[in-house]
Design a protein around this motif. Sequence first.
Motif, short mmCIF file in Angstrom:
data_model
loop_
_atom_site.label_atom_id
_atom_site.label_comp_id
_atom_site.label_asym_id
_atom_site.label_seq_id
_atom_site.Cartn_x
_atom_site.Cartn_y
_atom_site.Cartn_z
N PHE A 33 48.50 51.33 40.31
CA PHE A 33 48.39 50.44 41.47
C PHE A 33 48.26 51.33 42.70
O PHE A 33 48.92 52.35 42.80
N PRO A 34 47.42 50.96 43.68
CA PRO A 34 46.63 49.73 43.75
C PRO A 34 45.31 49.84 43.00
O PRO A 34 44.82 50.95 42.77
N PRO A 35 44.69 48.71 42.66
CA PRO A 35 43.36 48.71 42.07
C PRO A 35 42.31 48.96 43.14
O PRO A 35 42.63 49.15 44.32
N LEU A 36 41.07 48.95 42.74
CA LEU A 36 39.97 49.06 43.69
C LEU A 36 39.88 47.78 44.53
O LEU A 36 40.33 46.72 44.12
N TRP A 37 39.26 47.90 45.70
CA TRP A 37 38.80 46.72 46.41
C TRP A 37 37.50 46.26 45.77
O TRP A 37 36.78 47.07 45.16
N PRO A 38 37.17 44.96 45.82
CA PRO A 38 35.93 44.48 45.18
C PRO A 38 34.68 45.27 45.57
O PRO A 38 33.80 45.52 44.73
N SER A 39 34.57 45.70 46.83
CA SER A 39 33.39 46.44 47.26
C SER A 39 33.30 47.82 46.62
O SER A 39 32.23 48.46 46.64
N GLU A 40 34.41 48.29 46.04
CA GLU A 40 34.44 49.61 45.42
C GLU A 40 34.12 49.58 43.93
O GLU A 40 33.97 50.64 43.31
N LEU A 41 34.05 48.40 43.35
CA LEU A 41 33.77 48.27 41.92
C LEU A 41 32.26 48.20 41.70
O LEU A 41 31.63 47.19 41.99
N HIS A 42 31.70 49.28 41.19
CA HIS A 42 30.25 49.38 41.06
C HIS A 42 29.75 49.17 39.62
O HIS A 42 28.55 49.00 39.40
N ASP A 43 30.66 49.20 38.64
CA ASP A 43 30.25 48.93 37.26
C ASP A 43 29.95 47.45 37.08
O ASP A 43 30.44 46.62 37.84
N PRO A 44 29.14 47.08 36.09
CA PRO A 44 28.83 45.67 35.86
C PRO A 44 30.09 44.82 35.64
O PRO A 44 30.95 45.18 34.83
N VAL A 45 30.21 43.74 36.37
CA VAL A 45 31.36 42.85 36.25
C VAL A 45 31.17 41.94 35.04
O VAL A 45 30.09 41.39 34.83
N VAL A 46 32.24 41.79 34.25
CA VAL A 46 32.18 40.92 33.07
C VAL A 46 33.11 39.72 33.17
O VAL A 46 32.95 38.74 32.45
N ARG A 47 34.09 39.79 34.12
CA ARG A 47 35.07 38.71 34.18
C ARG A 47 35.70 38.66 35.56
O ARG A 47 35.80 39.67 36.26
N ALA A 48 36.11 37.45 35.96
CA ALA A 48 36.91 37.26 37.17
C ALA A 48 38.16 36.48 36.81
O ALA A 48 38.20 35.79 35.77
#
Length: 264
Positions: A131-146
């Motif tokens: 913790f902490p995780p990434l912020w959404p703008s920092e996640l560049h890999d393909p998203v599979v789930r929300a």
Amino acid sequence: MLQMICIDVDGTLVGSSNVVRNDVWEALDYIREAGVKLVLCSGRPAFGQARSYAERMQPGGWHVFQNGASVVRVDTGESLSSAFPAAALSRLLETATQTGRLLEIYSDSQYASTLRDEEAREHAELLGVPFPPLWPSELHDPVVRAQWLVRHGELDTVRDLTPSGLELHPAGSPRMRETLFVSMTAPGVSKGSAIRSIAQKYGIGLDRCMMVGDGENDLQAMAVVGHTVAMGNAEVAVLAAAQHRVGHVDEGGLIEALELARQL
């Protein structure tokens, strides 16, 4: 004996302690050595503690993560994962910003969160990730789930905030009793669709497969296999849908399910 057993994590493999009992591991080792394929079938991501559980449960095997959005072979990293719709993701992130609600988004190997509050911290601890995780703008890999993290009783509220067409998989955890995890995947993606893919990879008929679970997100998995088992702590809908019922997770109910599998 059955040829494949699919096992949920929270409320099935692990209970309120968030660890797997030694006698449960012994039972899993015994049935795997007898030739049965063991498949982790979880809403958790394909990293952190869930990945470790999968690697020990069936080394070199296929496992289901993220309610079917991630289907990963843990030795090679080969993936059958399903992409999350980009337009729906944009709408969810906008809604989370407007409402101040906690939304998490996941790739196969990382995740991001719209908030870094105490609930987000507790969830990272549950998952066994930093913790902490990434912020959404920092996640560049393909998203599979929300995933929404909300209070129990707020399912209808977040359902109204969620773009239509997505698959919703609400579930709880004995470790975070106040939190309802409302996982969202692409249309047609569920634990059930993932189990179909893995059974096909192994060349095993679904009639020779068992699903053991406790939450609503296990129902679609139970719908595709020949044998279904509900934990004693399972939700009412799961108890009604399952063919068999075993003891509470904290009392070794999974061991009972594995013993049952040897008789079928």
